[in-house]
Every structure is written in structure tokens, then in C-alpha cells.
Scaffold this active site. Structure first.
Site, PDB file in Angstrom:
ATOM      1  N   LYS A 234     -10.852  -4.925  -4.095  1.00  0.00           N
ATOM      2  CA  LYS A 234     -11.809  -3.851  -4.348  1.00  0.00           C
ATOM      3  C   LYS A 234     -11.099  -2.554  -4.726  1.00  0.00           C
ATOM      4  O   LYS A 234     -11.707  -1.632  -5.235  1.00  0.00           O
ATOM      5  CB  LYS A 234     -12.707  -3.650  -3.128  1.00  0.00           C
ATOM      6  CG  LYS A 234     -11.968  -3.490  -1.806  1.00  0.00           C
ATOM      7  CD  LYS A 234     -12.858  -3.840  -0.610  1.00  0.00           C
ATOM      8  CE  LYS A 234     -12.023  -3.989   0.650  1.00  0.00           C
ATOM      9  NZ  LYS A 234     -12.699  -4.649   1.738  1.00  0.00           N
TER      10      LYS A 234
ATOM     11  N   LYS B  90       0.813  -1.220   0.000  1.00  0.00           N
ATOM     12  CA  LYS B  90       0.000   0.000   0.000  1.00  0.00           C
ATOM     13  C   LYS B  90       0.845   1.268   0.000  1.00  0.00           C
ATOM     14  O   LYS B  90       0.355   2.339  -0.341  1.00  0.00           O
ATOM     15  CB  LYS B  90      -0.941   0.018   1.219  1.00  0.00           C
ATOM     16  CG  LYS B  90      -2.068  -0.989   1.100  1.00  0.00           C
ATOM     17  CD  LYS B  90      -3.201  -0.670   2.045  1.00  0.00           C
ATOM     18  CE  LYS B  90      -4.385  -1.591   1.788  1.00  0.00           C
ATOM     19  NZ  LYS B  90      -5.506  -1.333   2.675  1.00  0.00           N
TER      20      LYS B  90
ATOM     21  N   LYS C  58      -4.077 -10.600  -6.420  1.00  0.00           N
ATOM     22  CA  LYS C  58      -5.259 -10.878  -5.587  1.00  0.00           C
ATOM     23  C   LYS C  58      -6.463 -10.073  -6.083  1.00  0.00           C
ATOM     24  O   LYS C  58      -6.310  -8.921  -6.477  1.00  0.00           O
ATOM     25  CB  LYS C  58      -4.889 -10.468  -4.156  1.00  0.00           C
ATOM     26  CG  LYS C  58      -5.865 -10.852  -3.101  1.00  0.00           C
ATOM     27  CD  LYS C  58      -5.463 -10.283  -1.758  1.00  0.00           C
ATOM     28  CE  LYS C  58      -5.694  -8.793  -1.703  1.00  0.00           C
ATOM     29  NZ  LYS C  58      -5.705  -8.200  -0.379  1.00  0.00           N
TER      30      LYS C  58
HETATM   31  P1  TYM Z   1      -9.867  -6.582   4.112  1.00  0.00           P
HETATM   32  O1  TYM Z   1     -10.939  -5.605   4.386  1.00  0.00           O
HETATM   33  O2  TYM Z   1      -8.833  -6.240   3.098  1.00  0.00           O
HETATM   34  O3  TYM Z   1     -10.499  -7.962   3.690  1.00  0.00           O
HETATM   35  C1  TYM Z   1     -11.495  -8.582   4.473  1.00  0.00           C
HETATM   36  C2  TYM Z   1     -11.316 -10.101   4.466  1.00  0.00           C
HETATM   37  O4  TYM Z   1     -11.427 -10.596   3.130  1.00  0.00           O
HETATM   38  C3  TYM Z   1     -10.282 -11.386   2.830  1.00  0.00           C
HETATM   39  N1  TYM Z   1      -9.963 -11.192   1.404  1.00  0.00           N
HETATM   40  C4  TYM Z   1      -9.786 -12.184   0.537  1.00  0.00           C
HETATM   41  N2  TYM Z   1      -9.857 -13.520   0.671  1.00  0.00           N
HETATM   42  C5  TYM Z   1      -9.624 -14.269  -0.431  1.00  0.00           C
HETATM   43  N3  TYM Z   1      -9.340 -13.746  -1.647  1.00  0.00           N
HETATM   44  C6  TYM Z   1      -9.266 -12.403  -1.828  1.00  0.00           C
HETATM   45  N4  TYM Z   1      -9.010 -11.899  -3.015  1.00  0.00           N
HETATM   46  C7  TYM Z   1      -9.491 -11.568  -0.707  1.00  0.00           C
HETATM   47  N5  TYM Z   1      -9.512 -10.212  -0.534  1.00  0.00           N
HETATM   48  C8  TYM Z   1      -9.781 -10.009   0.766  1.00  0.00           C
HETATM   49  C9  TYM Z   1      -9.178 -10.842   3.727  1.00  0.00           C
HETATM   50  O5  TYM Z   1      -8.166 -11.795   3.931  1.00  0.00           O
HETATM   51  C10 TYM Z   1      -9.944 -10.534   4.993  1.00  0.00           C
HETATM   52  O6  TYM Z   1     -10.114 -11.697   5.777  1.00  0.00           O
HETATM   53  N6  TYM Z   1      -6.723  -6.093   8.033  1.00  0.00           N
HETATM   54  C11 TYM Z   1      -7.986  -6.654   7.566  1.00  0.00           C
HETATM   55  C12 TYM Z   1      -9.181  -6.192   8.363  1.00  0.00           C
HETATM   56  C13 TYM Z   1      -9.095  -6.388   9.839  1.00  0.00           C
HETATM   57  C14 TYM Z   1      -9.210  -7.611  10.549  1.00  0.00           C
HETATM   58  C15 TYM Z   1      -9.119  -7.282  11.932  1.00  0.00           C
HETATM   59  C16 TYM Z   1      -9.372  -8.929  10.152  1.00  0.00           C
HETATM   60  C17 TYM Z   1      -8.935  -5.407  10.760  1.00  0.00           C
HETATM   61  N7  TYM Z   1      -8.966  -5.938  12.023  1.00  0.00           N
HETATM   62  C18 TYM Z   1      -9.182  -8.256  12.917  1.00  0.00           C
HETATM   63  C19 TYM Z   1      -9.438  -9.910  11.141  1.00  0.00           C
HETATM   64  C20 TYM Z   1      -9.338  -9.570  12.514  1.00  0.00           C
HETATM   65  C21 TYM Z   1      -8.197  -6.257   6.104  1.00  0.00           C
HETATM   66  O7  TYM Z   1      -7.646  -5.304   5.625  1.00  0.00           O
HETATM   67  O8  TYM Z   1      -9.139  -7.011   5.472  1.00  0.00           O
END
Ligand code: TYM
Length: 329
Positions: free
Chosen positions: A195, A111, A192
């Protein structure tokens, strides 16, 4: 009963990657475990957000949780910033985290790369994520593969705190699907599905109209040849589509290979589009209903109240152990 916690950022639209990698497991785990699922708005502001869009996206993602099948009678659904103790514990954890550990985080590297100015929030983000998880003493964290490294740091911080200040935190385990932990872009299976990709044809959003989904899948990149075969090393594009198919149709990879034996990519992609639409269309119908009734506000209020009870207890214990003076004497 295990404690389960996870979160999704309200930045841009949720994708099929979020659904397959994370939300499907939220929905499964809620039946047997004590669950906390949140919209992580404090994480979203680590990159600039337009205020009106952030508010809309936060409500939209919360409504999608419910529309996708999270039952607020079973799981606590809330917005991260509504439970103040997350930010407080996140700060305390920045004091236990080393710069070197944060510099190694691939999400930070991705990022921040090529940017002239990078916010400090983006750098310390993993300390806040550790706070999110540890504040509930979660046992399991359902996430996609890209969050594994953050989970490892969370486990290290829990150990470190326990060693320095006495046993306090449960060491959490990641809960990652076997197939679909990393759903890849439709235009390039080495990236990957995300969004934040400026090419909207590269991802399927949960709120894409069915015809848009059909078009995106028909245009998805395929490998040379015509065999529908799961072989991520040699056929990454088709293997990615097969993973999506497997999740949406509830079929194994072997069953999919057998079904399309000798048929080529055309019929496979056509059926895939229908399976994806069959999963997403009912979610959209429920989503529209939830947004219309405004019921999400009550759900989020109750979720935050229940979550706050636990979070406040943990932060009080942490502050006591670290030596902060108790305001009540
Ligand atoms: P975020 O918002 O980027 O994504 C949310 C969840 O979706 C999963 N994910 C995917 N899984 C498979 N293939 C993909 N292409 C894909 N894109 C996204 C991510 O692995 C995630 O599980 N840091 C985290 C948010 C967060 C969090 C937490 C998660 C903040 N605090 C505490 C777990 C526990 C994030 O940016 O996810």
C-alpha cells in the site's frame, strides 16, 4: 481451541495482498479458534502520520475487517492503542531485545534505507509486535511471508523471558498460506504488493472501484511468451497473477493452466479481473453500510474490553515476575 492473534497497520489503503496473505486466514480461523484481530495504530505511527488521516484509516481498516467477513460475535476486533497493556509490554520487551537482533530485521532495513532521519520507534517496532502476540499467549499468528522474521524474534523473546523469569509465555507459530503468502506488485513481480508503493497501478486496493481494478489488471506486466503456466522462477509475473486468480476463483493452479491452455494471456487477464471484482465488490457494499451506520464504534469498544481483560492479567503477571512493586501492596 487455539488462540489466534494478528494485526494490520492502518497506513494507506488495504490491498489485495493483505486480504490474500492475512485476512482470508483470519476469516477461516474465526470459526474454530479463539481470535483477536486488531488494527495496529501504535505501529503505524513509527512513520509520520497526519492525525486526521490516521483516525480515518483506523476506522476504515476496522470496518474492512468486518466487511471482509470477520464476525464480531466470533472474533475480538479492536484497536491496538485501546488496550494500553500492549505499549507497556512493548517497552518491557525492548529491554530484553538486542540491538543486533533489531538491526537484522529486513522490514527495518527496507523502511529506513536512504532516509536521513529514522525514528527510534521504527527500530524497536518488533519488540512491540512481540508484545502484541505474547500478551494473549497466542498459539497461531496468521500473517504473510514478510512477517516471518518478526515472528522468529517473537519466539526468541518468549523463550528468553521464560528462561529468565520462569515459564510465562506460549511460543507462537506463524500461520502462512501456501500460495499467496507474498502477493507481488502488478508492475514488477520482484517487489511485494504494498500500500505504500507510490505507483497506484502496482497494487489493488480493497476500496478501488471495479473499473479501476479492471484497468489495473489489464495493464499488469506479463512475461514474454503467451503461455499461462505457473513457473515462479521463469514466469514470475504470470505466476503472481495465477496466485491471485487461484485465491479469488477458488481454483487450483493446475485447473487454471488447463482452462487457458493455448489461449494466451488476454482471456486469462479478463477473467482474472472479473474474479477479483466478484470478491471485492460485495466487501465494498458491506463496507459502505458499516461506515454509514457507525456500528464499528460499538464493535471496537466491546473488542477492546474483552482483549483488555486478558492483556491486563498478563502484564500484571509479567511485572510481578520481573520484580516491579505491586501498587496495591
Ligand atoms: P502489515 O500491516 O504490513 O500487513 C498486514 C498483513 O498483510 C500481510 N501482507 C501481505 N501478504 C501477502 N502479500 C502481500 N503483498 C502482503 N502485504 C502485506 C502481512 O504479512 C501481514 O500479515 N508488523 C505487521 C503488523 C503487526 C502484526 C502484529 C501482525 C503488528 N503486530 C502482531 C501479526 C501479529 C505489519 O506491518 O503488517
Amino acid at each position: 481451541m487455539k488462540k489466534v492473534l494478528s494485526g494490520i497497520q492502518p497506513s494507506g489503503q488495504l490491498t489485495l495482498g493483505n486480504y490474500i496473505g492475512a485476512m482470508q486466514n483470519f476469516i477461516k480461523l474465526q470459526h474454530t479458534e479463539e481470535c483477536y484481530f486488531m488494527v495496529v495504530d501504535l505501529h503505524a505511527v513509527t512513520v509520520p502520520q497526519e492525525p486526521g488521516a490516521l483516525r480515518e484509516q483506523t476506522e476504515s481498516v476496522a470496518a474492512l475487517f468486518i466487511a471482509a467477513g470477520i464476525d464480531p460475535a466470533k472474533a475480538n476486533v479492536f484497536v491496538q492503542s485501546h488496550v494500553r497493556a500492549h505499549a507497556e509490554l512493548g517497552w518491557l520487551f525492548t529491554t530484553l531485545t538486542n540491538m543486533g537482533e533489531l538491526e537484522r530485521m529486513t522490514q527495518f532495513k527496507d523502511k529506513s534505507s536512504g532516509k536521513d532521519s529514522v525514528g527510534a520507534g521504527l527500530f524497536v517496532y518488533p519488540a512491540l509486535m512481540a508484545a502484541d502476540i505474547l500478551i494473549y499467549n497466542a498459539d497461531l499468528v496468521p500473517v504473510g511471508d514478510d512477517q516471518k522474521q518478526h515472528l522468529e524474534l517473537t519466539r526468541d523473546l518468549a523463550h528468553r523471558f521464560n528462561q529468565r523469569f520462569g515459564s510465562t509465555f506460549t511460543i507462537p507459530e506463524p500461520f502462512i498460506p501456501k500460495v499467496g503468502a507474498r502477493v507481488m506488485s502488478l508492475d514488477n513481480a520482484s517487489k511485494k504488493m504494498s500500500k505504500s508503493n507510490p505507483n497506484v497501478g502496482s497494487f489493488i486496493a480493497l476500496l478501488d472501484p471495479p473499473d479501476v481494478i479492471r484497468k489495473k489488471i489489464s495493464r499488469a506486466t506479463t512475461d514474454s511468451g503467451r503461455e499461462v503456466k505457473y513457473d515462479p522462477a521463469n514466469k514470475p509475473e504470470i505466476s503472481n497473477l495465477m496466485g491471485i486468480y487461484s485465491h479469488c476463483a477458488g481454483m487450483s493452479l493446475d485447473e487454471i493452466e488447463a482452462k487457458y491452455d493455448g489461449q494466451g494471456y488476454g482471456p486469462f487477464k479478463k477473467d482474472l479481473a472479473e474474479h477479483v471484482v466478484a470478491v471485492i465488490e460485495p466487501i465494498q457494499t458491506r463496507y459502505n453500510e458499516i461506515r454509514r451506520t457507525g456500528e464499528i464504534h460499538d464493535i471496537l469498544k466491546q473488542g477492546a474490553e474483552r482483549a483488555s481483560l486478558i492483556a491486563e492479567k498478563t502484564i500484571a503477571e509479567v511485572k510481578e515476575k520481573m520484580g516491579f512493586l505491586n501498587p496495591r501492596g
